[in-house]
Design a protein around this motif. Sequence first.
Motif, PDB file in Angstrom:
ATOM      1  N   TYR A   1      26.574  37.763  48.772  1.00 22.19           N
ATOM      2  CA  TYR A   1      26.413  36.384  48.319  1.00 22.19           C
ATOM      3  C   TYR A   1      25.260  35.706  49.066  1.00 22.19           C
ATOM      4  O   TYR A   1      24.476  34.971  48.464  1.00 22.19           O
TER       5      TYR A   1
ATOM      6  N   TYR B   1      17.576  33.032  45.121  1.00 22.74           N
ATOM      7  CA  TYR B   1      17.407  31.834  44.309  1.00 22.74           C
ATOM      8  C   TYR B   1      16.780  30.693  45.103  1.00 22.74           C
ATOM      9  O   TYR B   1      15.920  29.970  44.590  1.00 22.74           O
TER      10      TYR B   1
ATOM     11  N   CYS C   1      13.973  39.706  45.254  1.00 18.87           N
ATOM     12  CA  CYS C   1      14.883  40.324  44.290  1.00 18.87           C
ATOM     13  C   CYS C   1      14.905  41.851  44.417  1.00 18.87           C
ATOM     14  O   CYS C   1      15.968  42.460  44.334  1.00 18.87           O
TER      15      CYS C   1
ATOM     16  N   HIS D   1      16.395  46.607  33.840  1.00 19.41           N
ATOM     17  CA  HIS D   1      17.199  46.657  35.065  1.00 19.41           C
ATOM     18  C   HIS D   1      18.101  47.895  35.078  1.00 19.41           C
ATOM     19  O   HIS D   1      18.178  48.611  36.088  1.00 19.41           O
TER      20      HIS D   1
ATOM     21  N   MET E   1      22.025  36.935  47.484  1.00 23.22           N
ATOM     22  CA  MET E   1      21.823  36.330  46.165  1.00 23.22           C
ATOM     23  C   MET E   1      21.372  34.876  46.317  1.00 23.22           C
ATOM     24  O   MET E   1      20.424  34.439  45.652  1.00 23.22           O
TER      25      MET E   1
ATOM     26  N   ILE F   1      28.351  39.648  38.145  1.00 28.10           N
ATOM     27  CA  ILE F   1      27.696  40.446  37.101  1.00 28.10           C
ATOM     28  C   ILE F   1      26.826  41.534  37.731  1.00 28.10           C
ATOM     29  O   ILE F   1      26.888  42.701  37.320  1.00 28.10           O
ATOM     30  N   ASP F   2      26.012  41.170  38.721  1.00 25.66           N
ATOM     31  CA  ASP F   2      25.140  42.154  39.382  1.00 25.66           C
ATOM     32  C   ASP F   2      25.943  43.323  39.954  1.00 25.66           C
ATOM     33  O   ASP F   2      25.598  44.480  39.761  1.00 25.66           O
TER      34      ASP F   2
ATOM     35  N   ASP G   1      18.078  44.007  45.175  1.00 22.99           N
ATOM     36  CA  ASP G   1      18.516  45.058  44.250  1.00 22.99           C
ATOM     37  C   ASP G   1      18.669  46.400  44.947  1.00 22.99           C
ATOM     38  O   ASP G   1      19.626  47.140  44.688  1.00 22.99           O
TER      39      ASP G   1
ATOM     40  N   ILE H   1      26.741  35.192  38.872  1.00 20.79           N
ATOM     41  CA  ILE H   1      25.641  36.156  38.797  1.00 20.79           C
ATOM     42  C   ILE H   1      25.892  37.311  39.763  1.00 20.79           C
ATOM     43  O   ILE H   1      25.616  38.470  39.437  1.00 20.79           O
TER      44      ILE H   1
ATOM     45  N   GLN I   1      16.739  37.914  28.419  1.00 19.73           N
ATOM     46  CA  GLN I   1      17.675  38.872  28.994  1.00 19.73           C
ATOM     47  C   GLN I   1      17.850  40.101  28.104  1.00 19.73           C
ATOM     48  O   GLN I   1      18.205  41.172  28.595  1.00 19.73           O
TER      49      GLN I   1
ATOM     50  N   THR J   1      11.165  37.820  33.914  1.00 19.92           N
ATOM     51  CA  THR J   1      12.113  36.754  34.245  1.00 19.92           C
ATOM     52  C   THR J   1      11.398  35.496  34.707  1.00 19.92           C
ATOM     53  O   THR J   1      11.708  34.387  34.246  1.00 19.92           O
TER      54      THR J   1
ATOM     55  N   SER K   1      11.211  31.892  32.843  1.00 19.42           N
ATOM     56  CA  SER K   1      11.905  30.786  33.504  1.00 19.42           C
ATOM     57  C   SER K   1      10.992  29.618  33.858  1.00 19.42           C
ATOM     58  O   SER K   1      11.425  28.469  33.830  1.00 19.42           O
TER      59      SER K   1
END
Length: 180
Positions: free
Chosen positions: A44, A51, A91, A173, A47, A6-7, A95, A3, A166, A127, A131
Amino acid sequence: PFILIIDRAVIEAAAGQDTLFRRIGVGCKEMILKPRTALMTRAYAMMTGVYAATYLAANTIDTVATRQRYSQKTHVAATLIGTTAVNASACIAKDVAFAKMYGGSGAGKKAMPFASYGLFLSRDLITIFSSFTLPKMLAKGMSSSGAMDPVSAQACAQMVSPVAMQGVCAPVHLLALNMY
């Protein structure tokens, strides 16, 4: 870790620094050849923090609501509101930091537009709903219709719902990043 790759790729591609697929390849190569370097970054850690905070909030709220025997409606509302508050805060902070870290020259000096914050918040609401709230609703419908047993319905809904959303979240996003 994927992830994060990808971000970063999305932000760098949106800033015109690299193509999305090239950046994904570079990120995957780095993760395979230099995992320690890739996992010991500030990005990292951010991120992982997002989570960890999100799932801690969701599980804590779920446990309290279950033990206190809240009604289903209150349980769902508490989970959605509480988890969204934690996730959105973490988040959005991540971001904004990523946009400044990977957004190209001068990105760290620009202020994030208020509209970008609103779009990030909208994306996070969708999201979190997909979820933590929608899967329970979908599973209940699938099992009560006889289409699946309750355990299979919950597993299916938990996997399909966030992925399906998504298609909505990704454009929101990207719009937020393009505004920056």
